[in-house]
Design a protein around this motif. Sequence first.
Motif, PDB file in Angstrom:
ATOM      1  N   GLU A   1       0.747  -1.121  -0.205  1.00  0.00           N
ATOM      2  CA  GLU A   1      -0.287  -0.065  -0.348  1.00  0.00           C
ATOM      3  C   GLU A   1       0.773   1.575   0.421  1.00  0.00           C
ATOM      4  OE1 GLU A   1      -2.199  -0.526   3.350  1.00  0.00           O
ATOM      5  OE2 GLU A   1      -4.208  -1.843   2.122  1.00  0.00           O
ATOM      6  N   SER A   2       2.281   1.302   0.906  1.00  0.00           N
ATOM      7  CA  SER A   2       2.842   2.367   1.003  1.00  0.00           C
ATOM      8  C   SER A   2       3.224   2.885  -1.085  1.00  0.00           C
ATOM      9  CB  SER A   2       4.022   2.090   1.587  1.00  0.00           C
ATOM     10  OG  SER A   2       4.699   1.433   1.558  1.00  0.00           O
ATOM     11  N   LEU A   3       3.548   2.281  -2.080  1.00  0.00           N
ATOM     12  CA  LEU A   3       3.599   2.587  -2.510  1.00  0.00           C
ATOM     13  C   LEU A   3       2.415   2.829  -3.442  1.00  0.00           C
ATOM     14  CD1 LEU A   3       6.096  -0.291  -4.291  1.00  0.00           C
ATOM     15  CD2 LEU A   3       7.138   1.541  -3.071  1.00  0.00           C
ATOM     16  N   ARG A   4       1.340   3.313  -3.304  1.00  0.00           N
ATOM     17  CA  ARG A   4      -0.102   3.762  -3.830  1.00  0.00           C
ATOM     18  C   ARG A   4      -0.345   4.451  -2.807  1.00  0.00           C
ATOM     19  NH1 ARG A   4      -3.940  -0.238  -3.084  1.00  0.00           N
ATOM     20  NH2 ARG A   4      -2.477  -1.842  -1.586  1.00  0.00           N
ATOM     21  N   THR A   5       0.606   4.985  -2.047  1.00  0.00           N
ATOM     22  CA  THR A   5      -0.036   6.264  -1.442  1.00  0.00           C
ATOM     23  C   THR A   5       0.434   7.420  -2.117  1.00  0.00           C
ATOM     24  OG1 THR A   5       0.427   5.397   0.617  1.00  0.00           O
ATOM     25  CG2 THR A   5       0.117   7.624   0.910  1.00  0.00           C
TER      26      THR A   5
ATOM     27  N   ASP B   1      17.734   2.619 -29.057  1.00  0.00           N
ATOM     28  CA  ASP B   1      18.781   1.974 -29.324  1.00  0.00           C
ATOM     29  C   ASP B   1      19.809   1.982 -27.681  1.00  0.00           C
ATOM     30  OD1 ASP B   1      18.791   0.997 -31.816  1.00  0.00           O
ATOM     31  OD2 ASP B   1      19.519   2.847 -32.872  1.00  0.00           O
ATOM     32  N   ASN B   2      19.702   3.292 -27.917  1.00  0.00           N
ATOM     33  CA  ASN B   2      20.474   3.158 -26.642  1.00  0.00           C
ATOM     34  C   ASN B   2      19.206   4.240 -25.517  1.00  0.00           C
ATOM     35  OD1 ASN B   2      23.111   1.977 -27.124  1.00  0.00           O
ATOM     36  ND2 ASN B   2      23.901   4.140 -28.895  1.00  0.00           N
ATOM     37  N   ILE B   3      20.161   4.655 -23.962  1.00  0.00           N
ATOM     38  CA  ILE B   3      19.033   5.201 -23.000  1.00  0.00           C
ATOM     39  C   ILE B   3      19.498   6.492 -23.045  1.00  0.00           C
ATOM     40  CG2 ILE B   3      18.447   5.501 -21.078  1.00  0.00           C
ATOM     41  CD1 ILE B   3      16.602   3.682 -22.809  1.00  0.00           C
ATOM     42  N   THR B   4      19.338   7.425 -23.471  1.00  0.00           N
ATOM     43  CA  THR B   4      20.120   8.842 -23.518  1.00  0.00           C
ATOM     44  C   THR B   4      20.100   9.903 -22.040  1.00  0.00           C
ATOM     45  OG1 THR B   4      18.854  10.227 -24.960  1.00  0.00           O
ATOM     46  CG2 THR B   4      20.355   9.430 -26.329  1.00  0.00           C
ATOM     47  N   ASP B   5      20.879  10.699 -22.320  1.00  0.00           N
ATOM     48  CA  ASP B   5      20.909  11.274 -21.261  1.00  0.00           C
ATOM     49  C   ASP B   5      19.236  12.438 -21.686  1.00  0.00           C
ATOM     50  OD1 ASP B   5      23.752  10.984 -19.780  1.00  0.00           O
ATOM     51  OD2 ASP B   5      23.987  13.134 -21.031  1.00  0.00           O
ATOM     52  N   GLU B   6      19.038  12.552 -21.969  1.00  0.00           N
ATOM     53  CA  GLU B   6      17.440  13.315 -22.381  1.00  0.00           C
ATOM     54  C   GLU B   6      16.794  12.493 -22.251  1.00  0.00           C
ATOM     55  OE1 GLU B   6      15.284  14.311 -27.053  1.00  0.00           O
ATOM     56  OE2 GLU B   6      17.331  14.317 -26.837  1.00  0.00           O
ATOM     57  N   ILE B   7      16.246  11.122 -22.619  1.00  0.00           N
ATOM     58  CA  ILE B   7      15.371  10.166 -21.698  1.00  0.00           C
ATOM     59  C   ILE B   7      15.315  10.127 -20.466  1.00  0.00           C
ATOM     60  CG2 ILE B   7      14.774   7.528 -22.481  1.00  0.00           C
ATOM     61  CD1 ILE B   7      15.647   7.535 -24.657  1.00  0.00           C
ATOM     62  N   VAL B   8      16.346   9.891 -19.682  1.00  0.00           N
ATOM     63  CA  VAL B   8      16.803  10.115 -18.697  1.00  0.00           C
ATOM     64  C   VAL B   8      16.438  11.037 -18.224  1.00  0.00           C
ATOM     65  CG1 VAL B   8      18.209   9.830 -16.705  1.00  0.00           C
ATOM     66  CG2 VAL B   8      18.238   8.386 -18.470  1.00  0.00           C
ATOM     67  N   GLN B   9      16.596  12.476 -18.139  1.00  0.00           N
ATOM     68  CA  GLN B   9      16.062  14.100 -18.017  1.00  0.00           C
ATOM     69  C   GLN B   9      14.416  13.895 -17.998  1.00  0.00           C
ATOM     70  OE1 GLN B   9      17.863  15.378 -16.802  1.00  0.00           O
ATOM     71  NE2 GLN B   9      17.419  17.664 -15.733  1.00  0.00           N
ATOM     72  N   LYS B  10      13.641  13.469 -19.023  1.00  0.00           N
ATOM     73  CA  LYS B  10      12.609  13.566 -19.012  1.00  0.00           C
ATOM     74  C   LYS B  10      12.204  12.616 -17.546  1.00  0.00           C
ATOM     75  CE  LYS B  10       9.073  11.409 -22.265  1.00  0.00           C
ATOM     76  NZ  LYS B  10       8.869  10.418 -23.214  1.00  0.00           N
ATOM     77  N   TYR B  11      12.552  12.056 -17.047  1.00  0.00           N
ATOM     78  CA  TYR B  11      11.624  11.686 -15.972  1.00  0.00           C
ATOM     79  C   TYR B  11      12.302  12.116 -15.017  1.00  0.00           C
ATOM     80  CZ  TYR B  11       9.820   8.080 -19.636  1.00  0.00           C
ATOM     81  OH  TYR B  11       8.499   7.821 -20.231  1.00  0.00           O
ATOM     82  N   ILE B  12      13.666  12.453 -14.591  1.00  0.00           N
ATOM     83  CA  ILE B  12      13.721  12.435 -12.910  1.00  0.00           C
ATOM     84  C   ILE B  12      13.528  14.277 -12.915  1.00  0.00           C
ATOM     85  CG2 ILE B  12      15.957  10.773 -13.432  1.00  0.00           C
ATOM     86  CD1 ILE B  12      17.672  13.507 -13.701  1.00  0.00           C
ATOM     87  N   SER B  13      13.495  15.370 -14.131  1.00  0.00           N
ATOM     88  CA  SER B  13      13.115  16.288 -14.309  1.00  0.00           C
ATOM     89  C   SER B  13      11.795  16.290 -13.667  1.00  0.00           C
ATOM     90  CB  SER B  13      13.489  17.565 -15.500  1.00  0.00           C
ATOM     91  OG  SER B  13      12.656  16.962 -16.237  1.00  0.00           O
ATOM     92  N   LYS B  14      10.781  15.940 -13.809  1.00  0.00           N
ATOM     93  CA  LYS B  14       9.435  15.893 -13.914  1.00  0.00           C
ATOM     94  C   LYS B  14       8.785  15.284 -11.951  1.00  0.00           C
ATOM     95  CE  LYS B  14       4.927  13.092 -14.758  1.00  0.00           C
ATOM     96  NZ  LYS B  14       4.306  11.886 -15.106  1.00  0.00           N
ATOM     97  N   PRO B  15       8.616  17.039 -11.210  1.00  0.00           N
ATOM     98  CA  PRO B  15       8.045  16.906 -10.303  1.00  0.00           C
ATOM     99  C   PRO B  15       7.505  15.743  -9.927  1.00  0.00           C
ATOM    100  CG  PRO B  15       7.558  18.795 -11.164  1.00  0.00           C
ATOM    101  CD  PRO B  15       8.289  17.773 -12.134  1.00  0.00           C
ATOM    102  N   PHE B  16       7.271  15.062  -8.276  1.00  0.00           N
ATOM    103  CA  PHE B  16       6.004  14.371  -8.375  1.00  0.00           C
ATOM    104  C   PHE B  16       4.590  15.488  -7.173  1.00  0.00           C
ATOM    105  CE2 PHE B  16       9.274  10.879  -8.210  1.00  0.00           C
ATOM    106  CZ  PHE B  16       9.202   9.832  -8.333  1.00  0.00           C
ATOM    107  N   ASP B  17       3.571  15.117  -7.843  1.00  0.00           N
ATOM    108  CA  ASP B  17       2.493  15.781  -7.240  1.00  0.00           C
ATOM    109  C   ASP B  17       2.274  14.631  -5.930  1.00  0.00           C
ATOM    110  OD1 ASP B  17       0.194  16.906  -6.031  1.00  0.00           O
ATOM    111  OD2 ASP B  17       0.105  17.836  -8.092  1.00  0.00           O
ATOM    112  N   LEU B  18       2.278  15.128  -5.238  1.00  0.00           N
ATOM    113  CA  LEU B  18       1.942  14.360  -3.721  1.00  0.00           C
ATOM    114  C   LEU B  18       0.554  14.062  -3.629  1.00  0.00           C
ATOM    115  CD1 LEU B  18       4.863  13.882  -1.663  1.00  0.00           C
ATOM    116  CD2 LEU B  18       4.378  12.455  -2.626  1.00  0.00           C
TER     117      LEU B  18
END
Length: 85
Positions: A5-9, A39-56
């Motif tokens: 449940e903690s992962l669905r909170t 083919d490759n996971i680029t910095d751009e792909i990773v940045q897309k996800y790590i820069s998106k803030p969590f809205d709790l």
Amino acid sequence: IKKHESLRTIFSEDKAGNPIQFIKEFEDIAFSIENKTVDNITDEIVQKYISKPFDLSKDCLLRVCLYKKSTDSYILFTFSNASYC
């Protein structure tokens, strides 16, 4: 995630501004599946996800994304909010 449940909170506030914890149903959880081959996971792909803030108040404490590399090869990204860690 179904068992934990903690992962669905998510968190919100009541009318007095006090924090309230809600547990989403497993069926209400959406995961991102990138339906394209990379083919490759680029910095751009990773940045897309790590820069998106969590809205709790909407987002669970865990974000998951699956990328397809080939017919039988995938890359799974998991991002967790520091509140969960």
